[in-house]
Design an enzyme around this catalytic site. Structure first.
Site, PDB file in Angstrom:
ATOM      1  N   ARG A   6     -47.538 -93.006 -72.777  1.00  0.00           N
ATOM      2  CA  ARG A   6     -47.099 -94.059 -71.856  1.00  0.00           C
ATOM      3  C   ARG A   6     -46.911 -93.420 -70.486  1.00  0.00           C
ATOM      4  O   ARG A   6     -46.172 -92.449 -70.341  1.00  0.00           O
ATOM      5  CB  ARG A   6     -45.809 -94.727 -72.336  1.00  0.00           C
ATOM      6  CG  ARG A   6     -44.645 -93.786 -72.575  1.00  0.00           C
ATOM      7  CD  ARG A   6     -43.357 -94.559 -72.846  1.00  0.00           C
ATOM      8  NE  ARG A   6     -42.303 -93.707 -73.354  1.00  0.00           N
ATOM      9  CZ  ARG A   6     -41.497 -92.962 -72.619  1.00  0.00           C
ATOM     10  NH1 ARG A   6     -41.635 -92.960 -71.292  1.00  0.00           N
ATOM     11  NH2 ARG A   6     -40.573 -92.210 -73.166  1.00  0.00           N
ATOM     12  N   TYR A  21     -37.252 -85.658 -68.686  1.00  0.00           N
ATOM     13  CA  TYR A  21     -37.627 -85.023 -69.954  1.00  0.00           C
ATOM     14  C   TYR A  21     -39.130 -84.755 -70.095  1.00  0.00           C
ATOM     15  O   TYR A  21     -39.563 -84.168 -71.075  1.00  0.00           O
ATOM     16  CB  TYR A  21     -37.138 -85.860 -71.145  1.00  0.00           C
ATOM     17  CG  TYR A  21     -37.578 -87.317 -71.119  1.00  0.00           C
ATOM     18  CD1 TYR A  21     -38.816 -87.714 -71.610  1.00  0.00           C
ATOM     19  CD2 TYR A  21     -36.742 -88.301 -70.600  1.00  0.00           C
ATOM     20  CE1 TYR A  21     -39.210 -89.037 -71.593  1.00  0.00           C
ATOM     21  CE2 TYR A  21     -37.121 -89.639 -70.570  1.00  0.00           C
ATOM     22  CZ  TYR A  21     -38.362 -90.000 -71.075  1.00  0.00           C
ATOM     23  OH  TYR A  21     -38.760 -91.313 -71.046  1.00  0.00           O
ATOM     24  N   HIS A  70     -39.783 -95.409 -70.649  1.00  0.00           N
ATOM     25  CA  HIS A  70     -39.705 -96.020 -71.980  1.00  0.00           C
ATOM     26  C   HIS A  70     -39.532 -97.535 -71.840  1.00  0.00           C
ATOM     27  O   HIS A  70     -40.248 -98.314 -72.464  1.00  0.00           O
ATOM     28  CB  HIS A  70     -38.543 -95.410 -72.757  1.00  0.00           C
ATOM     29  CG  HIS A  70     -38.341 -96.004 -74.108  1.00  0.00           C
ATOM     30  ND1 HIS A  70     -39.214 -95.791 -75.151  1.00  0.00           N
ATOM     31  CD2 HIS A  70     -37.366 -96.812 -74.596  1.00  0.00           C
ATOM     32  CE1 HIS A  70     -38.796 -96.438 -76.217  1.00  0.00           C
ATOM     33  NE2 HIS A  70     -37.673 -97.081 -75.907  1.00  0.00           N
TER      34      HIS A  70
END
Length: 360
Positions: free
Chosen positions: A259, A273, A263
């Protein structure tokens, strides 16, 4: 024991048809798709990428609510859906709204779903689907049940569901694939492995080398697919569907994808991250770029055709969000009335209270 584990893991090599440059690397696996089919696949991918971009913008404007970005996962989502038939049942996760739209959900209703309006969850007649599941993994057990129902009714159709890599850490995931395997239900379980369950990398969720190998414990077929290769995803899903309707049981498909955005729009920051190097690596594997190169090599796609799809998508989105914005606001009494066939005492009291408020 180590030898046994290694022998199992070695069987799950990534299935691919197109490489990153759009070149065919597996001629024997090329699906039987007409030129028109190939162009329609590209049209849907371009349309969906624009839908994602506009949905992100609409969210920032406050015109949409919860939204899970899809850019980067178009091949995984649309390649698998393209292998389905109208009578098949789709049980999506919250990132899988594109499959619902291409299965027949009107775009304005998809926007109403994001806004939290109950009408966004009401599937039109003939659209075999449930609304996007928010509970991680719950759609897997539901799919096993829907598929078993199809089998008991003698239907030549399948139930397909989707989750991310994080969903495979849920108990519902194992219960769903095990139940479907035990009863030979015509189900297709797709795991879209985009490597991060929000911020948790897949290697911290499981010791398994692949997620596809989890099918072994359930006694069902499993395959790992290049999720940025729309032809490979289509071919794997098509084969899984044929197996299912021929009473050969369910299949677990792991698509290796990515992606490009956060999120969800609910405050996630992927830069905390994910490294820039990793993002750049996956941008080179963009499913639209790869498939575009393939089609251009066959003289089936042009910049003019792509721009036409882009403008079509923008116009459709403009009309759909206008309709969603103008849709009657949801009333509390409507929400309560849709929860139960017979209201319990506490909700009966609340219903009367809100009826009075809404009448003023």
């Amino acid at each position: 024991m180590k030898h046994v584990l290694e022998s199992v893991e070695s069987q799950f090599e990534m299935f691919q048809i197109l490489d990153e440059n759009g070149k065919v690397v597996n001629k024997d696996a090329m699906p039987d798709l007409s030129d028109d089919n190939l162009k329609e696949l590209m049209r849907r991918m371009v349309y969906t990428r624009i839908l994602d971009q506009r949905s992100m913008a609409l969210n920032r404007q406050g015109r949409l609510g919860f939204y899970a970005p899809t850019a980067g996962q178009e091949a995984s989502q649309l390649g698998s859906h393209f292998a389905l038939e109208t009578e098949d049942f789709v049980l999506p996760g919250y990132r899988d709204v594109p499959q619902l739209i291409w299965h027949g959900l009107p775009l304005y209703q998809a926007f109403l779903f994001s806004k939290g309006h109950f009408h966004g969850n009401q599937m039109p007649e003939g659209v075999n689907a449930l609304s996007p599941q928010i509970i991680i993994g719950a759609q897997y057990t539901q799919t096993a049940g829907v598929a078993l129902g199809m089998k008991k009714r003698g239907k030549k159709s399948v139930a397909i569901t989707y989750t991310g890599d994080g969903g495979t850490s849920q108990g519902d995931f194992y219960e769903g694939i095990n139940f479907a395997g035990a009863f030979g239900a015509p189900a297709i379980f797709v795991v879209q492995n985009n490597y991060f369950a929000i911020s948790v990398p897949v290697e911290k969720q499981t010791k398994a080398k692949t997620l596809a190998q989890k099918a072994v414990a359930a006694g069902i077929e499993g395959i790992q697919v290049d999720g940025m290769d729309v032809l490979a995803v289509y071919a794997a899903t098509k084969n899984a569907r044929e197996r299912a309707i021929n009473s050969e049981g369910p299949t677990l498909i792991e698509t290796l994808t990515y992606r490009y955005g956060p999120h969800t729009t609910a405050g996630d920051d992927p830069t905390r991250y994910r490294t820039e190097e990793l993002d750049n690596e996956w941008e080179k594997k963009d499913p639209l770029v790869r498939f575009r190169k393939f089609l251009e090599g066959k003289n089936l796609w042009s910049e003019e055709e792509e721009n036409k799809v882009i403008e079509e998508a923008k116009d459709d989105i403009k009309q759909a969000i206008k309709k969603a914005d103008g849709y009657p606001k949801q009333k509390v009494t409507e929400l309560i009335s849709h929860m139960f066939e017979e209201l319990p005492m506490n909700l009966e009291e609340q219903m009367e209270e809100y009826k009075e408020k809404e009448s003023k």
